[in-house]
Design a protein around this motif. Structure first.
Motif, PDB file in Angstrom:
ATOM      1  N   ARG A 231       0.832  -1.215   0.000  1.00  0.00           N
ATOM      2  CA  ARG A 231       0.000   0.000   0.000  1.00  0.00           C
ATOM      3  C   ARG A 231       0.860   1.257   0.000  1.00  0.00           C
ATOM      4  NH1 ARG A 231      -2.973  -3.203   3.919  1.00  0.00           N
ATOM      5  NH2 ARG A 231      -4.868  -4.032   2.939  1.00  0.00           N
ATOM      6  N   LYS A 232       1.948   1.235   0.755  1.00  0.00           N
ATOM      7  CA  LYS A 232       2.841   2.399   0.805  1.00  0.00           C
ATOM      8  C   LYS A 232       3.524   2.656  -0.530  1.00  0.00           C
ATOM      9  CE  LYS A 232       3.824   2.311   5.775  1.00  0.00           C
ATOM     10  NZ  LYS A 232       4.850   2.080   6.831  1.00  0.00           N
ATOM     11  N   LEU A 233       3.640   1.619  -1.347  1.00  0.00           N
ATOM     12  CA  LEU A 233       4.241   1.759  -2.675  1.00  0.00           C
ATOM     13  C   LEU A 233       3.226   2.169  -3.734  1.00  0.00           C
ATOM     14  CD1 LEU A 233       6.569  -1.364  -2.564  1.00  0.00           C
ATOM     15  CD2 LEU A 233       7.324   1.016  -2.667  1.00  0.00           C
ATOM     16  N   GLY A 234       1.966   2.318  -3.331  1.00  0.00           N
ATOM     17  CA  GLY A 234       0.944   2.796  -4.251  1.00  0.00           C
ATOM     18  C   GLY A 234      -0.056   1.769  -4.723  1.00  0.00           C
ATOM     19  N   PHE A 235       0.016   0.554  -4.203  1.00  0.00           N
ATOM     20  CA  PHE A 235      -0.959  -0.468  -4.570  1.00  0.00           C
ATOM     21  C   PHE A 235      -2.234  -0.323  -3.741  1.00  0.00           C
ATOM     22  CE2 PHE A 235       2.963  -2.568  -5.960  1.00  0.00           C
ATOM     23  CZ  PHE A 235       2.579  -3.044  -7.204  1.00  0.00           C
ATOM     24  N   GLY A 236      -3.343  -0.716  -4.322  1.00  0.00           N
ATOM     25  CA  GLY A 236      -4.611  -0.729  -3.612  1.00  0.00           C
ATOM     26  C   GLY A 236      -5.287  -2.077  -3.756  1.00  0.00           C
ATOM     27  N   GLU A 237      -6.439  -2.207  -3.107  1.00  0.00           N
ATOM     28  CA  GLU A 237      -7.239  -3.438  -3.177  1.00  0.00           C
ATOM     29  C   GLU A 237      -6.387  -4.674  -2.891  1.00  0.00           C
ATOM     30  OE1 GLU A 237      -9.579  -3.676  -6.754  1.00  0.00           O
ATOM     31  OE2 GLU A 237      -9.890  -1.505  -6.804  1.00  0.00           O
ATOM     32  N   VAL A 238      -5.591  -4.593  -1.823  1.00  0.00           N
ATOM     33  CA  VAL A 238      -4.695  -5.694  -1.471  1.00  0.00           C
ATOM     34  C   VAL A 238      -5.476  -6.744  -0.678  1.00  0.00           C
ATOM     35  CG1 VAL A 238      -2.532  -6.353  -0.359  1.00  0.00           C
ATOM     36  CG2 VAL A 238      -2.784  -4.059  -1.341  1.00  0.00           C
ATOM     37  N   SER A 239      -5.391  -7.977  -1.105  1.00  0.00           N
ATOM     38  CA  SER A 239      -6.058  -9.069  -0.401  1.00  0.00           C
ATOM     39  C   SER A 239      -5.200 -10.317  -0.478  1.00  0.00           C
ATOM     40  CB  SER A 239      -7.444  -9.346  -0.986  1.00  0.00           C
ATOM     41  OG  SER A 239      -7.330  -9.767  -2.333  1.00  0.00           O
ATOM     42  N   SER A 240      -5.462 -11.274   0.411  1.00  0.00           N
ATOM     43  CA  SER A 240      -4.681 -12.509   0.386  1.00  0.00           C
ATOM     44  C   SER A 240      -5.518 -13.664   0.902  1.00  0.00           C
ATOM     45  CB  SER A 240      -3.410 -12.365   1.239  1.00  0.00           C
ATOM     46  OG  SER A 240      -3.732 -12.204   2.600  1.00  0.00           O
ATOM     47  N   LYS A 241      -5.086 -14.864   0.522  1.00  0.00           N
ATOM     48  CA  LYS A 241      -5.738 -16.076   1.002  1.00  0.00           C
ATOM     49  C   LYS A 241      -4.711 -17.205   0.996  1.00  0.00           C
ATOM     50  CE  LYS A 241      -8.294 -18.540  -1.824  1.00  0.00           C
ATOM     51  NZ  LYS A 241      -9.292 -19.040  -2.792  1.00  0.00           N
ATOM     52  N   LEU A 242      -4.865 -18.138   1.925  1.00  0.00           N
ATOM     53  CA  LEU A 242      -4.040 -19.338   1.914  1.00  0.00           C
ATOM     54  C   LEU A 242      -4.572 -20.279   0.843  1.00  0.00           C
ATOM     55  CD1 LEU A 242      -3.551 -19.997   5.739  1.00  0.00           C
ATOM     56  CD2 LEU A 242      -1.975 -18.879   4.155  1.00  0.00           C
TER      57      LEU A 242
END
Length: 205
Positions: A168-179
């Motif tokens: 996010r600090k690098l300018g990315f948005g809509e960050v999500s994750s899953k195993l």
């Protein structure tokens, strides 16, 4: 890169690596809208297992790595399979740069934990993506260091919240994750452990 150069010839002989690449590819296809027809870049591609699973979805794929051994095996696979939309690139993104706005998707599989300067490399990813564009990182969940052992100098997996915040600090948005996968390893002492693998997706707006 000497370790990976030596391992390259037999890299694809491990059925678990083949399975993992197929699972992660399926997750990427499900996670990224409008994937069909994008130009893609895989970093830390090794022998291209992940990209071979994605090649029918993408218009063109550039596969980057800094292991000559891996890239030689990959080039042989491309030629043997008459693949026309994949090309290799010898590159180290901790020292080199990618062209700006070139790719609709960038993805990595079990690569990021080997990278020291994550902000530099993820910044290169951001710069090289189109707007909109997608970054997909498949890597180890935070672990106790037993995956590679005491001589390993990289990261012992990742705290996903901390990694998401870095993106996010690098300018990315809509960050999500899953195993989405588990690596099962047995140590020299005969101890078997499971290591979860996550897929994190992020969008450049």
């Amino acid at each position: 890169m000497e370790y990976f150069d030596q391992k390259a010839v037999n890299w694809d002989n491990d059925p678990k690596r083949l399975e993992r690449a197929a699972v992660i590819a399926k997750e990427i296809v499900e996670a990224v809208p409008g994937l069909e027809g994008m130009n893609g870049f895989e970093y830390g591609c090794g022998t291209g297992l992940l990209s071979f699973n994605l090649r029918k979805h993408l218009r063109r794929i550039v596969l980057g790595d800094n292991s000559n051994g891996m890239l030689e095996v990959l080039q042989q696979k491309i030629l043997q399979n008459n693949v026309s939309n994949m090309e290799t690139m010898n590159i180290d993104l901790e020292k080199e740069s990618l062209p700006t706005g070139e790719y609709g998707i960038i993805y990595t599989l079990m690569t990021l934990h080997h990278i020291n300067d994550i902000d530099k490399v993820a910044g290169e990813f951001h710069k090289a993506l189109k707007s909109p564009g997608y970054l997909c990182i498949a890597d180890l969940d935070e672990e106790d260091g037993s995956f590679h052992g005491s001589d390993f100098t990289g990261h012992n997996g990742f705290n996903r919240q901390e990694l998401a915040e870095r993106l996010r600090k690098l300018g990315f948005g809509e960050v999500s994750s899953k195993l989405c996968y588990e690596v099962v390893k047995t140590s020299s002492e005969g101890i078997t452990k499971k290591y979860p693998v996550f897929l994190m997706t992020a969008r450049k707006c």
